[in-house]
Design a protein around this motif. Structure first.
Motif, PDB file in Angstrom:
ATOM      1  N   PRO A 161      14.957  -5.742  28.692  1.00 57.50           N
ATOM      2  CA  PRO A 161      14.612  -4.524  29.430  1.00 57.50           C
ATOM      3  C   PRO A 161      13.483  -3.767  28.751  1.00 57.50           C
ATOM      4  O   PRO A 161      13.244  -3.930  27.547  1.00 57.50           O
ATOM      5  CB  PRO A 161      15.911  -3.723  29.401  1.00 57.50           C
ATOM      6  N   VAL A 186      18.670   2.995  33.106  1.00 54.69           N
ATOM      7  CA  VAL A 186      19.133   2.182  34.239  1.00 54.69           C
ATOM      8  C   VAL A 186      18.748   2.948  35.489  1.00 54.69           C
ATOM      9  O   VAL A 186      19.423   3.897  35.886  1.00 54.69           O
ATOM     10  CB  VAL A 186      20.655   1.947  34.201  1.00 54.69           C
ATOM     11  N   ALA A 218      20.552  -7.358  39.020  1.00 53.89           N
ATOM     12  CA  ALA A 218      20.291  -7.038  37.624  1.00 53.89           C
ATOM     13  C   ALA A 218      21.106  -5.802  37.285  1.00 53.89           C
ATOM     14  O   ALA A 218      21.098  -4.822  38.035  1.00 53.89           O
ATOM     15  CB  ALA A 218      18.807  -6.783  37.401  1.00 53.89           C
ATOM     16  N   TYR A 219      21.826  -5.853  36.165  1.00 52.28           N
ATOM     17  CA  TYR A 219      22.667  -4.718  35.809  1.00 52.28           C
ATOM     18  C   TYR A 219      22.662  -4.483  34.306  1.00 52.28           C
ATOM     19  O   TYR A 219      22.216  -5.325  33.516  1.00 52.28           O
ATOM     20  CB  TYR A 219      24.094  -4.913  36.328  1.00 52.28           C
ATOM     21  N   CYS A 224      18.635  -2.394  31.714  1.00 48.98           N
ATOM     22  CA  CYS A 224      18.898  -3.413  32.739  1.00 48.98           C
ATOM     23  C   CYS A 224      18.772  -4.790  32.090  1.00 48.98           C
ATOM     24  O   CYS A 224      17.757  -5.478  32.224  1.00 48.98           O
ATOM     25  CB  CYS A 224      17.899  -3.233  33.873  1.00 48.98           C
ATOM     26  N   HIS A 273      20.191   3.999  42.572  1.00 51.45           N
ATOM     27  CA  HIS A 273      19.789   2.642  42.220  1.00 51.45           C
ATOM     28  C   HIS A 273      20.871   1.636  42.603  1.00 51.45           C
ATOM     29  O   HIS A 273      22.025   1.970  42.804  1.00 51.45           O
ATOM     30  CB  HIS A 273      19.485   2.539  40.717  1.00 51.45           C
ATOM     31  N   GLY A 274      20.429   0.373  42.700  1.00 53.92           N
ATOM     32  CA  GLY A 274      21.353  -0.725  42.991  1.00 53.92           C
ATOM     33  C   GLY A 274      21.632  -0.973  44.451  1.00 53.92           C
ATOM     34  O   GLY A 274      22.487  -1.784  44.794  1.00 53.92           O
ATOM     35  N   CYS A 331      21.011  -2.083  38.718  1.00 48.70           N
ATOM     36  CA  CYS A 331      19.747  -1.343  38.773  1.00 48.70           C
ATOM     37  C   CYS A 331      18.748  -1.965  39.741  1.00 48.70           C
ATOM     38  O   CYS A 331      17.814  -1.295  40.181  1.00 48.70           O
ATOM     39  CB  CYS A 331      19.127  -1.241  37.385  1.00 48.70           C
TER      40      CYS A 331
END
Length: 456
Positions: free
Chosen positions: A165, A170, A126-127, A144, A70-71, A112
């Motif tokens: 979220p 995540v 978005a994290y 997230c 992810h990310g 994420c």
């Protein structure tokens, strides 16, 4: 007084037979050199060492350390090429590969999701931090839960805001945030069928909303009036509208909002004849509105295009007489110039990939090409400024570059890489073009995020 040549004849001129022998030797020698040169060019053509037919490395970034699924994202803005991974966003000079800046997410948070498009020079990330192992309920500060705007020119965080979220997880989440028309758009919670069923079983309800902010200042603009009984699932943004895929009871629909105030303009079902209930849906483009829908067996598996009024314009099936367009490989599909471009797999597998373009207004084929042919596969394609750049890969013959006219499909360039951009990697995430350079983009562990090549 007469003179004599070496042969004793007056005037010193060689006989005609000698000239014929000399010409014959020159012809034989020339033919021999041509044969040798031809044989050499055949072997050199695919090696990347034949002038005017080759590609060579200009710069490469260092090999990445351990990564996550992810990310991941990438952008090219001006002379800066940027990539994100689960823990940081890093920028490099597109001409030299020199590292320019790095933005690291706070504490032990993971990125994420990211906006696929940079509006101007700003992107959204978005994290958040993962909840407890096996957690499926929303936990304060977990999941997230934060959205930040990052300036790609210098890596500054312009602003950040909390979001609601859906779970404490995540994970990779497409189209969670979007940029367009000077807006930053985010989706609170999740409209997927799985999340709705989870909430129904637990008796809890998430905060389902689409919100917009000023992209550069973070000033709240509006909270969208989502259609009654629906919850947002995916978002996209453009100057003319903000879009969201929404889950309404047991059907997925597409909704358009006014970018000025968030009022609903129209809502239409994704399925023209049969309702799309549970599908993997992502945006390929916000303007024009193009979605990839993968519903599985007996469902809708196609690329859908909609007009400004919500009317369906085209439904391009993933499978046709052109072959099969993989729905799970976004690096083999692009939207540009009113067309959808794709690498379709041959069913007979004679040629691994066929290039095809469709008109998004009608769904008709604009052109079809045979692609790289032989045992070559399309590793990634990119369309910009009227040209389609294609990186090809073959475990037997190495990797290559092909360039086509995006309007007609006519081939304009065909070269071999000296150092293969794909060999040794599972696949390319993307391919970018900067001036005369071609930049291969990779995600994952133990790879070089960027490699830039020049024509030689």
């Amino acid at each position: 007084m007469s003179t004599q040549g070496n042969d004793g004849r007056p005037g010193g001129r060689a006989p005609a037979s000698r000239w014929r022998k000399l010409i014959g030797v020159l012809i034989v020698g020339g033919v021999g050199l041509a044969v040798v040169g031809g044989i050499a060019s055949v072997f050199l053509a695919g090696s990347g060492y034949l002038p005017f037919f080759s590609m060579r490395v200009v710069w490469e970034t260092p090999v990445d350390r351990k990564a996550a699924e992810h990310g991941n994202g990438n952008w090219l803005v001006g002379d800066t090429v940027v990539r994100s991974r689960f823990d940081a966003v890093t920028a490099f000079d597109a001409g030299s590969g020199k590292k320019r800046w790095e933005y690291v997410v706070p504490r032990r948070a993971d990125i994420c999701a990211v906006s696929t498009v940079a509006d101007g020079s700003v992107v959204l990330i978005a994290y958040g931090e993962a909840g407890a192992a096996g957690s499926t309920e929303v936990e304060k500060g977990k999941g997230c839960a934060t959205v930040a705007a990052i300036a790609l020119t210098d890596g500054r965080e312009l602003w950040h805001t909390p979001r609601a979220p859906a779970t404490g997880d995540v994970t990779a989440e497409p189209d969670l945030v979007a940029t367009g028309g000077g807006l930053a758009v985010l989706r609170d919670s999740d409209g997927s069928r799985q999340v709705r069923e989870m909430e129904k079983a637990s008796g809890r309800s998430g905060v389902h909303a689409v919100r917009a902010f000023d992209l550069r200042t973070g000033t709240p603009r509006w909270k969208a009036a989502v259609p009654k009984g629906c919850v947002p699932h995916r978002v996209a943004a453009a100057a003319k509208h903000v879009l969201a895929v929404v889950g309404c009871d047991d059907e997925l629909k597409l909704t358009a909002f006014d970018p000025a105030d968030g009022k609903e303009r129209w809502t239409v079902p994704l399925g023209a004849r049969r309702a799309v209930t549970s599908a993997d849906v992502t945006f390929l483009s916000a303007e024009p509105a193009v979605l990839r829908v993968a519903e599985g067996e007996r469902g809708v598996n196609a690329f859908l295009a909609f007009g400004h009024d919500g009317r369906p314009q085209a439904q391009i099936e993933a499978t046709g007489d052109y072959g099969k367009i993989p729905l799970d490989k976004p690096n083999k599909v692009a939207v540009a110039d009113g067309k959808l471009f794709a690498a379709a797999e041959h069913e007979d597998n004679v040629n691994l990939d066929r290039l095809v373009a469709f008109d998004l207004a009608s769904g008709d084929e604009a052109w079809r090409g045979e692609g790289p042919g032989g045992s070559y596969d399309v590793a990634a394609l990119h369309v910009e400024d009227g040209r389609m750049t294609v990186l090809t890969s073959s475990p037997k013959y190495g990797d290559g570059l092909m360039v086509f006219d995006a309007a007609t499909g006519d081939e304009e360039d065909d070269r071999a890489f000296r150092e293969d951009p794909v060999s040794g990697y599972d696949e390319l995430a993307d391919v970018l073009t900067y001036k005369d350079l071609v930049i291969a983009v990779r995600w994952g562990e133990g790879v070089r995020p960027f490699s830039a090549y020049e024509r030689w």
